[in-house]
Motif scaffolding. Structure first.
Motif, PDB file in Angstrom:
ATOM      1  N   SER A 177       1.034  -1.300   0.538  1.00 19.29           N
ATOM      2  CA  SER A 177       0.290  -0.398  -0.314  1.00 19.29           C
ATOM      3  C   SER A 177       1.090   1.471   0.225  1.00 19.29           C
ATOM      4  O   SER A 177       0.117   2.651  -1.010  1.00 19.29           O
ATOM      5  CB  SER A 177      -0.804  -0.177   1.195  1.00 19.29           C
ATOM      6  N   TYR A 178       1.919   1.399   0.835  1.00 15.52           N
ATOM      7  CA  TYR A 178       3.318   2.506   1.098  1.00 15.52           C
ATOM      8  C   TYR A 178       3.393   2.846  -0.329  1.00 15.52           C
ATOM      9  O   TYR A 178       3.557   4.032  -0.597  1.00 15.52           O
ATOM     10  CB  TYR A 178       4.051   2.164   2.507  1.00 15.52           C
ATOM     11  N   GLN A 179       4.234   1.652  -1.431  1.00 16.17           N
ATOM     12  CA  GLN A 179       4.815   1.214  -1.674  1.00 16.17           C
ATOM     13  C   GLN A 179       4.205   2.343  -3.337  1.00 16.17           C
ATOM     14  O   GLN A 179       4.490   3.034  -4.464  1.00 16.17           O
ATOM     15  CB  GLN A 179       4.984   0.576  -2.550  1.00 16.17           C
ATOM     16  N   ARG A 180       2.632   2.268  -3.135  1.00 10.07           N
ATOM     17  CA  ARG A 180       1.923   2.788  -4.037  1.00 10.07           C
ATOM     18  C   ARG A 180       1.620   4.617  -4.147  1.00 10.07           C
ATOM     19  O   ARG A 180       1.797   5.188  -5.533  1.00 10.07           O
ATOM     20  CB  ARG A 180       0.116   2.424  -3.861  1.00 10.07           C
ATOM     21  N   ILE A 181       2.598   5.232  -3.057  1.00 10.02           N
ATOM     22  CA  ILE A 181       2.567   6.408  -3.136  1.00 10.02           C
ATOM     23  C   ILE A 181       3.588   7.051  -4.086  1.00 10.02           C
ATOM     24  O   ILE A 181       4.038   8.116  -4.196  1.00 10.02           O
ATOM     25  CB  ILE A 181       2.764   6.932  -1.732  1.00 10.02           C
ATOM     26  N   LEU A 182       4.569   5.822  -4.297  1.00 14.76           N
ATOM     27  CA  LEU A 182       5.720   6.602  -5.637  1.00 14.76           C
ATOM     28  C   LEU A 182       5.421   6.760  -7.157  1.00 14.76           C
ATOM     29  O   LEU A 182       5.849   8.048  -7.403  1.00 14.76           O
ATOM     30  CB  LEU A 182       6.271   4.964  -5.268  1.00 14.76           C
ATOM     31  N   ASN A 201      16.503   3.175  -1.904  1.00 15.07           N
ATOM     32  CA  ASN A 201      17.485   3.449  -2.921  1.00 15.07           C
ATOM     33  C   ASN A 201      16.339   3.335  -4.655  1.00 15.07           C
ATOM     34  O   ASN A 201      16.552   4.880  -5.127  1.00 15.07           O
ATOM     35  CB  ASN A 201      18.079   2.758  -3.289  1.00 15.07           C
ATOM     36  N   LYS A 202      15.301   2.682  -5.137  1.00 13.86           N
ATOM     37  CA  LYS A 202      14.293   2.647  -6.191  1.00 13.86           C
ATOM     38  C   LYS A 202      13.566   4.284  -6.270  1.00 13.86           C
ATOM     39  O   LYS A 202      13.701   5.203  -6.482  1.00 13.86           O
ATOM     40  CB  LYS A 202      12.861   1.429  -5.319  1.00 13.86           C
ATOM     41  N   GLY A 231      12.917  10.295  -7.545  1.00 12.02           N
ATOM     42  CA  GLY A 231      12.883  11.932  -7.063  1.00 12.02           C
ATOM     43  C   GLY A 231      12.370  12.190  -5.538  1.00 12.02           C
ATOM     44  O   GLY A 231      11.918  13.070  -5.661  1.00 12.02           O
ATOM     45  N   ALA A 232      12.018  11.091  -5.028  1.00 10.09           N
ATOM     46  CA  ALA A 232      12.391  11.380  -3.517  1.00 10.09           C
ATOM     47  C   ALA A 232      12.726  12.249  -2.679  1.00 10.09           C
ATOM     48  O   ALA A 232      14.153  12.577  -3.426  1.00 10.09           O
ATOM     49  CB  ALA A 232      12.314   9.941  -2.443  1.00 10.09           C
ATOM     50  N   SER A 288      13.906  13.390   3.414  1.00  7.42           N
ATOM     51  CA  SER A 288      13.887  12.957   3.925  1.00  7.42           C
ATOM     52  C   SER A 288      14.154  11.134   3.948  1.00  7.42           C
ATOM     53  O   SER A 288      15.310   9.881   4.720  1.00  7.42           O
ATOM     54  CB  SER A 288      12.654  12.428   4.608  1.00  7.42           C
ATOM     55  N   VAL A 289      13.694  10.754   2.454  1.00  4.71           N
ATOM     56  CA  VAL A 289      14.384   9.291   2.203  1.00  4.71           C
ATOM     57  C   VAL A 289      15.645   9.097   2.420  1.00  4.71           C
ATOM     58  O   VAL A 289      16.960   8.048   2.656  1.00  4.71           O
ATOM     59  CB  VAL A 289      13.935   9.058   0.625  1.00  4.71           C
ATOM     60  N   LEU A 290      16.679  10.154   1.645  1.00  9.46           N
ATOM     61  CA  LEU A 290      17.618  10.588   1.552  1.00  9.46           C
ATOM     62  C   LEU A 290      18.577  10.172   3.317  1.00  9.46           C
ATOM     63  O   LEU A 290      19.491   9.106   3.412  1.00  9.46           O
ATOM     64  CB  LEU A 290      18.616  11.618   1.096  1.00  9.46           C
ATOM     65  N   VAL A 291      18.288  10.639   3.878  1.00 11.48           N
ATOM     66  CA  VAL A 291      18.234  10.673   5.868  1.00 11.48           C
ATOM     67  C   VAL A 291      18.003   8.955   5.839  1.00 11.48           C
ATOM     68  O   VAL A 291      19.586   8.647   6.339  1.00 11.48           O
ATOM     69  CB  VAL A 291      17.418  11.785   6.219  1.00 11.48           C
TER      70      VAL A 291
END
Length: 389
Positions: free
Chosen positions: A237-242, A274-275, A280-281, A284-287
């Protein structure tokens, strides 16, 4: 006469003039009415004696309700409502509706204005009744649907809000998929709170059917699956946000990390991060990824990752993470300065809003699915750039 009273008297002069004009016209037609004349003089005396409230009532009484004066009454009622004198507007519109000689068209116009009066004072049950009555009137149907939709949102009656939005979409052809999806999400949140998980998931599914790009529905669905310990379903479900709107991914990151942790799939979490960065995240994802690299390798590798990112996309949040990584390895003489810089950046971040409405510019630190300022749905989004993601 004080300034505000003077303004009030001046505002009434057009009404007095109109009353005089109508009285004069009747006189020219040979229908002079002595009572009308005396009442007109009485109204003028109220004005001169600084009694504007009595003057208003007198002049309104002089405006006989007929096809020539209905628009004047409606305009006056609208003026009163805008000035905050809703009680007077209600009385005027009720007086109009009570006249047996009023045409059905004029009566419906008065009913609609009375509904707006009731809305203005929060009497939603009365206004709802009037607007429902007007749904059978082609002239006022669409306007009444809009008002009913607003009422149901204000009273948080999401079932009726959904029905009215669907009818409005059918009647006007105005796209309502975004608000309808939010209404289903509101219903899902209520059912979840009541412990009816099956109904909650059913409403989330309806939201996604109506609007496949609903980030809120994906977040809520993921949260429910996580609560039920269905970790793989939560991740899905969360992955759908991408694909829906990657800017909202930080909202789900803590729960995504928890889900991967519970299925003991650290490599899967790293691969997901990484994906996300490739898609383009934001920072926050980088941290999050830097923390994994720090644990697997060392501070230097994590700092290199952050540094390369900041060259392309400067970010206060990224800068703070970089400073934190360097403090431990700095010389003792440099540590106080780095710590001071870290504190300054932390204060800057804490004071900045995280979200902004793309419709009206409203800024906030908390997420709102409906803008508190302009009431638009799905308009509040995470801020991007050096102060955001």
């Amino acid at each position: 006469m004080n300034q505000w009273l003077l303004y009030g008297v001046l505002a009434l002069l057009p009404l007095a003039a109109l009353s005089g004009f109508l009285m004069g016209r009747k006189h020219r037609k040979g229908k002079q009415d002595n009572r009308l004349s005396s009442d007109y003089i009485k109204g003028l005396n109220y004005l001169l004696n600084e009694q504007p409230d009595k003057a208003v009532d007198t002049f309104i009484d002089l405006l006989k309700v007929d096809t020539d004066t209905v628009e004047t009454h409606l305009a006056l009622g609208n003026l009163f409502r805008k000035r905050g004198e809703v009680d007077r507007s209600i009385r005027l519109h009720q007086n109009l509706i009570a006249r047996p000689q009023l045409s059905s068209r004029d009566r419906n116009s008065a009913l609609f204005q009375l509904g707006l009066d009731y809305n203005a004072v929060g009497m939603y049950d009365r206004s709802e009744k009037l607007f429902k009555e007007l749904l059978s009137d082609p002239v006022h149907k669409n306007e009444s649907l809009v008002q009913l939709l607003n009422i149901h949102q204000l009273t948080r009656d999401w079932d009726d809000a959904t029905k009215i939005a669907e009818e409005l979409q059918s009647s006007l052809g105005v796209e309502q998929s975004k608000p309808i999806a939010h209404f289903y999400c509101e219903l899902a949140a209520q059912k979840r709170q009541d412990g009816d998980i099956k109904a909650a998931l059913s409403n989330v599914k309806k939201a996604l059917t109506i609007n496949p790009d609903s980030v809120r529905a994906s977040l809520l669905q993921g949260d429910i699956h996580l609560q039920q310990k269905s970790y793989k379903q939560a991740i899905k479900s969360y992955q759908r946000i991408l694909q829906q709107d990657i800017a909202f991914l930080p909202e789900a990151l803590p729960n995504i990390a928890e889900a991967y942790s519970n299925i003991k799939d650290n490599s899967g979490y790293r691969s997901f991060l990484n994906k996300s960065l490739d898609a383009g995240a934001g920072v926050s994802v980088l941290v999050e990824l830097s923390k994994i690299i720090q644990a697997e390798k060392d501070d230097r590798a994590a700092a290199e990752l952050i540094g390369n990112f900041l060259k392309e996309r400067p970010s206060l949040k990224g800068l703070q993470r970089l400073i934190t990584l360097h403090i431990e390895h700095a010389q003792d003489s440099a540590k106080p300065s780095l710590q001071l810089l870290d504190d300054i950046v932390e204060k800057l971040i804490s004071k900045k809003p995280r979200y902004a409405c793309h419709n009206c510019g409203f800024e906030t630190k908390a997420i709102y699915w409906q803008c508190p300022s302009c009431k638009e749905w799905s308009s509040v989004k995470p801020i991007k750039g050096i102060e955001g993601e």
